[in-house]
Design a protein around this motif. Sequence first.
Motif, PDB file in Angstrom:
ATOM      1  N   ARG A  66     -13.883   8.445 -35.680  1.00 15.17           N
ATOM      2  CA  ARG A  66     -12.922   7.871 -34.754  1.00 15.17           C
ATOM      3  C   ARG A  66     -11.680   7.487 -35.516  1.00 15.17           C
ATOM      4  O   ARG A  66     -11.695   7.358 -36.734  1.00 15.17           O
ATOM      5  N   SER A  96     -13.318  10.663 -40.611  1.00 13.41           N
ATOM      6  CA  SER A  96     -14.067   9.669 -39.854  1.00 13.41           C
ATOM      7  C   SER A  96     -14.214  10.152 -38.420  1.00 13.41           C
ATOM      8  O   SER A  96     -13.437  10.982 -37.937  1.00 13.41           O
ATOM      9  N   SER A 108     -10.102   4.626 -34.978  1.00  9.26           N
ATOM     10  CA  SER A 108      -9.854   3.207 -34.739  1.00  9.26           C
ATOM     11  C   SER A 108      -9.981   2.399 -36.019  1.00  9.26           C
ATOM     12  O   SER A 108     -10.693   2.776 -36.947  1.00  9.26           O
ATOM     13  N   GLN A 109      -9.267   1.265 -36.027  1.00 11.46           N
ATOM     14  CA  GLN A 109      -9.341   0.368 -37.172  1.00 11.46           C
ATOM     15  C   GLN A 109     -10.771  -0.092 -37.365  1.00 11.46           C
ATOM     16  O   GLN A 109     -11.460  -0.458 -36.422  1.00 11.46           O
ATOM     17  N   GLY A 110     -11.240  -0.062 -38.606  1.00 14.35           N
ATOM     18  CA  GLY A 110     -12.603  -0.474 -38.879  1.00 14.35           C
ATOM     19  C   GLY A 110     -13.566   0.674 -39.014  1.00 14.35           C
ATOM     20  O   GLY A 110     -14.682   0.476 -39.481  1.00 14.35           O
ATOM     21  N   SER A 111     -13.171   1.860 -38.584  1.00  9.65           N
ATOM     22  CA  SER A 111     -14.048   3.019 -38.754  1.00  9.65           C
ATOM     23  C   SER A 111     -14.071   3.410 -40.223  1.00  9.65           C
ATOM     24  O   SER A 111     -13.028   3.680 -40.803  1.00  9.65           O
ATOM     25  N   PRO A 112     -15.244   3.435 -40.842  1.00  6.88           N
ATOM     26  CA  PRO A 112     -15.293   3.778 -42.267  1.00  6.88           C
ATOM     27  C   PRO A 112     -14.952   5.238 -42.494  1.00  6.88           C
ATOM     28  O   PRO A 112     -15.248   6.101 -41.670  1.00  6.88           O
ATOM     29  N   LEU A 113     -14.327   5.497 -43.611  1.00  2.00           N
ATOM     30  CA  LEU A 113     -14.006   6.859 -44.001  1.00  2.00           C
ATOM     31  C   LEU A 113     -15.085   7.393 -44.938  1.00  2.00           C
ATOM     32  O   LEU A 113     -15.621   6.670 -45.761  1.00  2.00           O
TER      33      LEU A 113
END
Lengths: 115, 116
Positions: free
Chosen positions: A97, A95, A99-104
Motif C-alpha cells: 500500500r 510495499s 499509506s503512511q506506516g506501511s513497511p517497505l
Amino acid sequence: GAGVSQSPRYKVAKRGQDVALRCDPISGHVSLFWYQQALGQGPEFLTYFQNEAQLDKSGLPSDRFFAERPEGSVSTLKIQRTQQEDSAVYLCASSSRGSQGSPLHFGNGTRLTVT
Amino acid sequence: AQSVTQLDSHVSVSEGTPVLLRCNYSSSYSPSLFWYVQHPNKGLQLLLKYTSAATLVKGINGFEAEFKKSETSFHLTKPSAHMSDAAEYFCVVSGPAKAAGNKLTFGGGTRVLVKP
C-alpha cells in the motif's frame, strides 16, 4: 513468495557509460521506491511509483537519472553518462500500500562502482 | 519537513550486555517511525514500527523501542546483545500521509559492534 529482487548485484562502469539497474518487486505490490545509499550513509530517496505512475521524482540528483515502471511491476533505474559520484548502492523497495506506516520490503541492492 | 538524527555513529557492547541506540526525529505531523537493520551485503530488514498505537513497540530478535513525543525520541533497546546483532541500524521516519506513498527518511545509521 519471493522478496524484492535486484540485478545485477554488482556493476562496474567506466565514467561516461550508461547503466541500467533492474528491480523486481514483490508480486502485487503497488508501491515501488528507489533509494541511493552512499558508503557510510543512510539511504536517500530517489523516486516513487504507484503502479506505473511515477508520483515523486524529487530525489533524482540530476537529469542523467531516469526511472520507469511501464507495466506497474518491474522497474528500471537508468543512469546516463555515469560519474564517479554516482558510485553507491542502489536499493529498491516495494510495499503493498502507499499509506503512511506501511513497511517497505527492500532488495539486496545493486552496488555501482564508477571508475 | 522531517528529519532523523541518530546520536551515535558507532556503538560497541559486550555480548550479553544491554544495547541502546538513540534516535531523535523532527516532524511537523504525527509520524510513523521504524527501525531497520542492515547486515553486511544484505538488504534492509524491518525490526519494528510505531504507528500511533502503543508507545512501547516490540520487534523481532528481542528488540524494542519506545516512542516519547515530549522528547521527540524513538530509542531502540535490547536487554542482552548477541553476536548476530552486529550490523548497521537505521532509524526511519515516514510520511507525511498526504505525500506520495510512504516515503522514508533515514537517519545516518549506527554501526553496532558486539565483542565476545
